[in-house]
Design a protein around this motif. Structure first.
Motif, short mmCIF file in Angstrom:
data_model
loop_
_atom_site.label_atom_id
_atom_site.label_comp_id
_atom_site.label_asym_id
_atom_site.label_seq_id
_atom_site.Cartn_x
_atom_site.Cartn_y
_atom_site.Cartn_z
N ARG A 53 0.81 -1.23 0.00
CA ARG A 53 0.00 0.00 0.00
C ARG A 53 0.85 1.28 0.00
O ARG A 53 0.32 2.37 0.22
CB ARG A 53 -0.95 0.00 1.21
N GLU A 54 2.12 1.17 -0.28
CA GLU A 54 3.01 2.33 -0.17
C GLU A 54 2.55 3.52 -1.01
O GLU A 54 2.48 4.64 -0.50
CB GLU A 54 4.45 1.95 -0.54
N GLU A 55 2.27 3.32 -2.28
CA GLU A 55 1.88 4.45 -3.14
C GLU A 55 0.57 5.08 -2.65
O GLU A 55 0.44 6.31 -2.63
CB GLU A 55 1.79 4.02 -4.59
N GLU A 56 -0.36 4.25 -2.27
CA GLU A 56 -1.64 4.75 -1.73
C GLU A 56 -1.41 5.57 -0.46
O GLU A 56 -1.99 6.65 -0.29
CB GLU A 56 -2.54 3.54 -1.43
N LEU A 57 -0.55 5.09 0.43
CA LEU A 57 -0.28 5.79 1.68
C LEU A 57 0.45 7.11 1.46
O LEU A 57 0.19 8.10 2.14
CB LEU A 57 0.49 4.90 2.65
N LYS A 58 1.35 7.15 0.48
CA LYS A 58 2.01 8.41 0.15
C LYS A 58 0.99 9.46 -0.26
O LYS A 58 1.04 10.61 0.19
CB LYS A 58 3.01 8.20 -0.99
N ALA A 59 0.06 9.06 -1.10
CA ALA A 59 -1.00 10.00 -1.54
C ALA A 59 -1.88 10.39 -0.35
O ALA A 59 -2.25 11.56 -0.20
CB ALA A 59 -1.83 9.37 -2.65
N ASP A 60 -2.23 9.42 0.49
CA ASP A 60 -3.05 9.71 1.68
C ASP A 60 -2.36 10.71 2.59
O ASP A 60 -2.99 11.64 3.11
CB ASP A 60 -3.34 8.43 2.47
N LEU A 61 -1.06 10.53 2.82
CA LEU A 61 -0.32 11.45 3.69
C LEU A 61 -0.36 12.87 3.13
O LEU A 61 -0.60 13.82 3.88
CB LEU A 61 1.13 11.00 3.84
N GLN A 62 -0.14 13.01 1.84
CA GLN A 62 -0.17 14.33 1.22
C GLN A 62 -1.54 14.98 1.40
O GLN A 62 -1.65 16.14 1.79
CB GLN A 62 0.17 14.23 -0.28
N ARG A 63 -2.58 14.22 1.11
CA ARG A 63 -3.95 14.74 1.20
C ARG A 63 -4.32 15.08 2.64
O ARG A 63 -4.81 16.17 2.93
CB ARG A 63 -4.93 13.72 0.63
#
Length: 162
Positions: A53-63
């Motif tokens: 889930r790394e890419e998804e979590l990177k986007a979640d953190l930014q948002r």
């Protein structure tokens, strides 16, 4: 490695980081070594996730960072988890801490805390007076979110809250 996971960590402002790291340093200087992860920021763990889930979590953190303001926590007490292996400083739960935790999933067993030492229970009992001598309740500010992978430790990213 199958036991690797991704972790979202809530990080503190520089002054709080310095105070908490100073308390942990007192433990180390008193001879307590600990098994906790070294050389990472003081933090409150908000959740753990599979590595895919790394890419998804990177986007979640930014948002989430872009829509969440920094907030204060009252670091008011020292605790030991059942079993006696973890000595920590804990914030009082407040709405903003609860809300940011909920953005990364619910866990009824979750306890907000900043680990000071992980060791055998007999060592934790010996370390407790050293930590209590230097501890006074303090106000800290949660200012950022970190994403790490453990084990081995791999820093992925940090983002500032607005």
């Amino acid at each position: 490695m199958e036991d690797k996971k991704l972790y979202i960590l809530a990080g503190y402002d520089d002054a709080t980081e310095e105070q908490l790291a100073g308390l942990q340093k007192k433990l180390y200087e008193a001879g307590f070594v600990g098994k906790e992860t070294k050389n990472i920021p003081m933090h409150i763990t908000l959740g753990s996730f599979p590595t895919d889930r790394e890419e998804e979590l990177k986007a979640d953190l930014q948002r989430i960072a872009a829509e969440t303001e920094s907030f204060e926590v009252q670091l008011s007490h020292i605790g030991i988890f059942p079993g006696g292996w973890v000595l920590f400083i804990a914030p009082d739960m407040n709405e903003k801490l609860h809300n940011i935790k909920e953005k990364f999933g619910t866990d009824p067993a979750w306890t907000a805390h900043t680990t000071m030492l992980i060791e055998e229970p007999s060592v934790i009992c010996k370390a407790l007076p050293t930590l209590t001598e230097g501890f006074a309740p303090m106000t800290g500010t949660v200012k950022k979110l970190h994403l790490y992978e453990f084990f081995p430790t791999r820093y992925i990213m940090s983002v500032d809250l607005k």
